[in-house]
Scaffold this motif. Structure first.
Motif, PDB file in Angstrom:
ATOM      1  N   PHE A 198      23.493   3.337  32.663  1.00  0.00           N
ATOM      2  CA  PHE A 198      22.064   3.451  32.889  1.00  0.00           C
ATOM      3  C   PHE A 198      21.322   3.599  31.560  1.00  0.00           C
ATOM      4  CE2 PHE A 198      18.164   5.757  33.869  1.00  0.00           C
ATOM      5  CZ  PHE A 198      17.698   5.112  35.012  1.00  0.00           C
ATOM      6  N   GLY A 199      20.183   2.891  31.441  1.00  0.00           N
ATOM      7  CA  GLY A 199      19.396   2.936  30.216  1.00  0.00           C
ATOM      8  C   GLY A 199      18.268   3.946  30.294  1.00  0.00           C
ATOM      9  N   THR A 200      17.229   3.703  29.517  1.00  0.00           N
ATOM     10  CA  THR A 200      16.076   4.598  29.496  1.00  0.00           C
ATOM     11  C   THR A 200      15.343   4.540  30.832  1.00  0.00           C
ATOM     12  OG1 THR A 200      15.823   4.240  27.125  1.00  0.00           O
ATOM     13  CG2 THR A 200      13.918   5.130  28.306  1.00  0.00           C
ATOM     14  N   ALA A 201      15.034   5.699  31.402  1.00  0.00           N
ATOM     15  CA  ALA A 201      14.340   5.742  32.686  1.00  0.00           C
ATOM     16  C   ALA A 201      12.898   5.272  32.519  1.00  0.00           C
ATOM     17  CB  ALA A 201      14.368   7.160  33.249  1.00  0.00           C
ATOM     18  N   VAL A 202      12.445   4.425  33.429  1.00  0.00           N
ATOM     19  CA  VAL A 202      11.053   3.967  33.405  1.00  0.00           C
ATOM     20  C   VAL A 202      10.303   4.391  34.669  1.00  0.00           C
ATOM     21  CG1 VAL A 202      11.508   2.020  31.875  1.00  0.00           C
ATOM     22  CG2 VAL A 202      11.709   1.703  34.344  1.00  0.00           C
ATOM     23  N   ASN A 203      11.036   4.597  35.768  1.00  0.00           N
ATOM     24  CA  ASN A 203      10.408   5.008  37.024  1.00  0.00           C
ATOM     25  C   ASN A 203      11.249   6.096  37.679  1.00  0.00           C
ATOM     26  OD1 ASN A 203       8.294   2.938  37.012  1.00  0.00           O
ATOM     27  ND2 ASN A 203       9.945   1.483  37.476  1.00  0.00           N
ATOM     28  N   TYR A 204      10.628   6.810  38.604  1.00  0.00           N
ATOM     29  CA  TYR A 204      11.356   7.790  39.398  1.00  0.00           C
ATOM     30  C   TYR A 204      10.736   7.833  40.797  1.00  0.00           C
ATOM     31  CZ  TYR A 204       7.559  11.150  39.664  1.00  0.00           C
ATOM     32  OH  TYR A 204       6.367  11.755  39.969  1.00  0.00           O
ATOM     33  N   ASN A 232      14.031  22.186  50.807  1.00  0.00           N
ATOM     34  CA  ASN A 232      14.709  22.958  49.769  1.00  0.00           C
ATOM     35  C   ASN A 232      15.653  22.101  48.934  1.00  0.00           C
ATOM     36  OD1 ASN A 232      13.464  25.388  50.253  1.00  0.00           O
ATOM     37  ND2 ASN A 232      15.025  26.077  51.724  1.00  0.00           N
ATOM     38  N   GLU A 233      16.221  21.083  49.549  1.00  0.00           N
ATOM     39  CA  GLU A 233      17.118  20.180  48.834  1.00  0.00           C
ATOM     40  C   GLU A 233      16.548  18.765  48.905  1.00  0.00           C
ATOM     41  OE1 GLU A 233      19.874  21.353  47.380  1.00  0.00           O
ATOM     42  OE2 GLU A 233      19.597  23.386  48.174  1.00  0.00           O
ATOM     43  N   PHE A 234      16.511  18.091  47.787  1.00  0.00           N
ATOM     44  CA  PHE A 234      16.008  16.715  47.773  1.00  0.00           C
ATOM     45  C   PHE A 234      16.682  15.947  46.642  1.00  0.00           C
ATOM     46  CE2 PHE A 234      13.212  19.330  45.205  1.00  0.00           C
ATOM     47  CZ  PHE A 234      12.985  18.575  44.061  1.00  0.00           C
ATOM     48  N   ILE A 235      16.400  14.662  46.587  1.00  0.00           N
ATOM     49  CA  ILE A 235      17.026  13.781  45.597  1.00  0.00           C
ATOM     50  C   ILE A 235      15.954  13.173  44.709  1.00  0.00           C
ATOM     51  CG2 ILE A 235      18.244  11.570  45.296  1.00  0.00           C
ATOM     52  CD1 ILE A 235      19.790  12.299  47.891  1.00  0.00           C
ATOM     53  N   VAL A 236      16.219  13.184  43.402  1.00  0.00           N
ATOM     54  CA  VAL A 236      15.395  12.441  42.445  1.00  0.00           C
ATOM     55  C   VAL A 236      16.177  11.196  42.051  1.00  0.00           C
ATOM     56  CG1 VAL A 236      14.344  12.422  40.153  1.00  0.00           C
ATOM     57  CG2 VAL A 236      14.210  14.478  41.568  1.00  0.00           C
ATOM     58  N   GLU A 237      15.556  10.047  42.221  1.00  0.00           N
ATOM     59  CA  GLU A 237      16.184   8.776  41.857  1.00  0.00           C
ATOM     60  C   GLU A 237      15.447   8.192  40.653  1.00  0.00           C
ATOM     61  OE1 GLU A 237      17.945   4.862  44.076  1.00  0.00           O
ATOM     62  OE2 GLU A 237      16.020   5.623  44.798  1.00  0.00           O
ATOM     63  N   TYR A 238      16.223   7.792  39.653  1.00  0.00           N
ATOM     64  CA  TYR A 238      15.681   7.195  38.445  1.00  0.00           C
ATOM     65  C   TYR A 238      15.972   5.695  38.422  1.00  0.00           C
ATOM     66  CZ  TYR A 238      15.557  11.988  36.495  1.00  0.00           C
ATOM     67  OH  TYR A 238      15.322  13.309  36.261  1.00  0.00           O
ATOM     68  N   GLU A 239      15.114   4.940  37.765  1.00  0.00           N
ATOM     69  CA  GLU A 239      15.322   3.502  37.605  1.00  0.00           C
ATOM     70  C   GLU A 239      15.046   3.123  36.158  1.00  0.00           C
ATOM     71  OE1 GLU A 239      14.209  -0.232  40.353  1.00  0.00           O
ATOM     72  OE2 GLU A 239      12.446   0.700  39.418  1.00  0.00           O
ATOM     73  N   ASP A 240      15.935   2.259  35.581  1.00  0.00           N
ATOM     74  CA  ASP A 240      15.691   1.789  34.220  1.00  0.00           C
ATOM     75  C   ASP A 240      15.071   0.392  34.257  1.00  0.00           C
ATOM     76  OD1 ASP A 240      17.743  -0.072  34.639  1.00  0.00           O
ATOM     77  OD2 ASP A 240      19.197   0.966  33.369  1.00  0.00           O
ATOM     78  N   ALA A 241      14.820  -0.182  33.085  1.00  0.00           N
ATOM     79  CA  ALA A 241      14.129  -1.473  32.996  1.00  0.00           C
ATOM     80  C   ALA A 241      14.957  -2.607  33.576  1.00  0.00           C
ATOM     81  CB  ALA A 241      13.764  -1.769  31.543  1.00  0.00           C
ATOM     82  N   GLU A 242      16.279  -2.438  33.687  1.00  0.00           N
ATOM     83  CA  GLU A 242      17.151  -3.472  34.248  1.00  0.00           C
ATOM     84  C   GLU A 242      17.325  -3.344  35.751  1.00  0.00           C
ATOM     85  OE1 GLU A 242      18.224  -5.909  32.308  1.00  0.00           O
ATOM     86  OE2 GLU A 242      17.145  -4.950  30.654  1.00  0.00           O
ATOM     87  N   GLY A 243      16.670  -2.362  36.351  1.00  0.00           N
ATOM     88  CA  GLY A 243      16.802  -2.167  37.792  1.00  0.00           C
ATOM     89  C   GLY A 243      17.975  -1.308  38.200  1.00  0.00           C
ATOM     90  N   ASN A 244      18.738  -0.764  37.228  1.00  0.00           N
ATOM     91  CA  ASN A 244      19.818   0.162  37.562  1.00  0.00           C
ATOM     92  C   ASN A 244      19.227   1.501  37.991  1.00  0.00           C
ATOM     93  OD1 ASN A 244      21.880  -1.667  36.720  1.00  0.00           O
ATOM     94  ND2 ASN A 244      21.406  -1.131  34.604  1.00  0.00           N
TER      95      ASN A 244
END
Length: 430
Positions: A198-204, A232-244
């Motif tokens: 995974f690269g630099t995060a651009v979105n979340y 109380n529990e949740f998920i943070v999802e990150y996305e990089d510029a390549e869509g990973n």
């Protein structure tokens, strides 16, 4: 955001988050979350992502502190405080069992460091703030996780010994929720080593545990607002510029014994990390859940980097390496004349924020012959990033010829009397 509010809320959050190992007293025990809070305040005030508890890093810190306590009152000063009974520093120690800290596709690409201090929290923080080396360690953007160990010394002053290990892993981005302030602190991948991760995060975005969106995709920032009425529990999802994408589970109200372990998922052609268990994700795909045991290793497949070129400039006193490529990969590069060998890793050891796998063009690295006087950098150097001092017997460039090696293979031979040598380095195969 005012520091007082941030400090109080972060301290409360980290008090809840960090799992402690036994120490000599409850009073000393409480220093761990307090120190973690102070380190995160330091980073957040600079616009950097937070450090989140990691069990393996904590185990490393405890291992080293227990060894140091066997030395009695003879706890080493300076860099020797980081050397263990086998003569290993933290980076070398991280690669052996039971720690096996993941690398970025190459044994020399380790995102990890260790800092230490003796005294109290305020004196430790003052020391780290005022030490250039330690300051750059705490504020290194590549670190996302932390482990801390403390012990009270049996000396007259009743000083406390602090060991802090900071690190980052490929495909693991963390997040820290602060419900008292209503903020969510995000992390990103700042290492520039090339590879299939995974690269630099651009979105979340924010999902519930059933993978239903709570907060739709938004531009990544270090500090974002927590939505109202979060579970109380949740998920943070990150996305990089390549869509990973990578994911991490976050808690608003964790218990002392609860570990917030990342869920690692790479899509869009990426490689998912091995894990202790997998389950089907709603809508397809796999969730790789890492209840990370000590010894768990991520081994992504590295992508070969392009050839790099360097210029070597040298005289009787100073050897200068000038990277000519935009990002020069010096991993595995060494210089040799007879039995004298110099590995480029030495520069990374003396200046901790250098990434030997991606040195910017004209950011020069130097070797000075010890006691040889002061020297100016060549005009090609925009910056001199690191200087290593060597004894006259350890100098390789002043007579005859010397070899340039990559991963043990000779790639060029340079003549000492030429005073300079241009070298093209082959692809790094990771």
């Amino acid at each position: 955001m005012k520091r007082a509010a941030l400090s109080a809320a972060l301290l409360l959050v980290i008090l809840l988050m960090i799992s402690l190992t036994p120490v000599h007293s409850q009073e000393v025990e409480e220093l761990i979350p307090e120190l973690a809070s102070e380190l995160n305040l330091w980073r957040l005030e600079l616009g950097l992502g937070p450090l989140v508890y990691n069990q393996t890093l904590e185990a490393m810190a405890n291992s080293q502190i227990e060894y140091l306590l066997t030395l009695g009152d003879d706890i080493p000063a300076g860099g020797d405080i980081h050397i263990d009974a086998q003569g290993m520093d933290a980076r070398a120690r991280s690669q052996r069992a039971p720690f096996n800290w993941p690398t970025y596709g190459n044994p020399q690409r380790i995102s990890l460091t260790e800092i230490a201090a003796v005294g109290n929290i305020q004196s430790a923080l003052n020391f780290w703030h005022n030490s250039d080396l330690h300051n750059r360690s705490v504020t290194n953007v590549a670190y996302r996780e932390v482990g801390i160990a403390v012990r009270q010394l049996e000396n007259v002053s009743r000083d406390v010994l602090f060991i802090v290990v900071l690190g980052g892993r490929p495909n693991v981005l963390t997040a820290l929720a602060d419900p008292e302030v209503g903020s969510l602190y995000l992390t990103t991948e700042a290492n520039t080593w090339q590879g299939d991760w995974f690269g630099t995060a651009v979105n979340y975005r924010i999902l519930d545990l059933e993978y239903q969106p709570i907060w739709d995709w938004a531009e990544w920032q270090v500090i974002v607002d927590l939505p109202d009425n979060l579970p109380n529990e949740f998920i943070v999802e990150y996305e990089d510029a390549e869509g990973n994408r990578v994911e991490t589970q976050v808690s608003l109200n964790p218990r002392w014994t609860q570990l917030i372990d990342p869920i690692e998922v790479i899509r869009g052609g990426g490689v998912a990390a091995a894990a202790t268990s997998t389950s089907a994700r709603p809508g397809g795909g796999l969730i790789f859940v890492t209840n990370t045991p000590i010894g768990f290793v991520v081994e992504p497949t590295a992508t070969p980097s392009p050839p790099s070129s360097i210029e070597l400039i040298y005289d009787d006193g100073v050897f200068t390496l000038v990277p000519s490529s935009e990002l020069t990969d010096l991993v595995g590069v060494s210089f040799r004349r007879g039995g004298v060998v110099f590995d480029t890793q030495r520069w990374e050891e003396v200046v901790i924020d250098i990434n030997i796998g991606a040195v910017p063009a004209n950011n020069c690295l130097q070797i000075w012959q010890q006691d040889a006087g002061e020297f100016e950098a060549p005009s090609q150097c925009e910056f001199v990033r690191a200087i290593v001092f060597r004894l006259p017997s350890e100098i390789f460039w002043t007579s005859g010829e010397f070899e340039v090696l990559k991963e043990g293979d000779v790639v060029a031979t340079c003549q000492a009397d030429a005073g300079q040598c241009e070298v093209t380095l082959p692809n790094n195969q990771g």
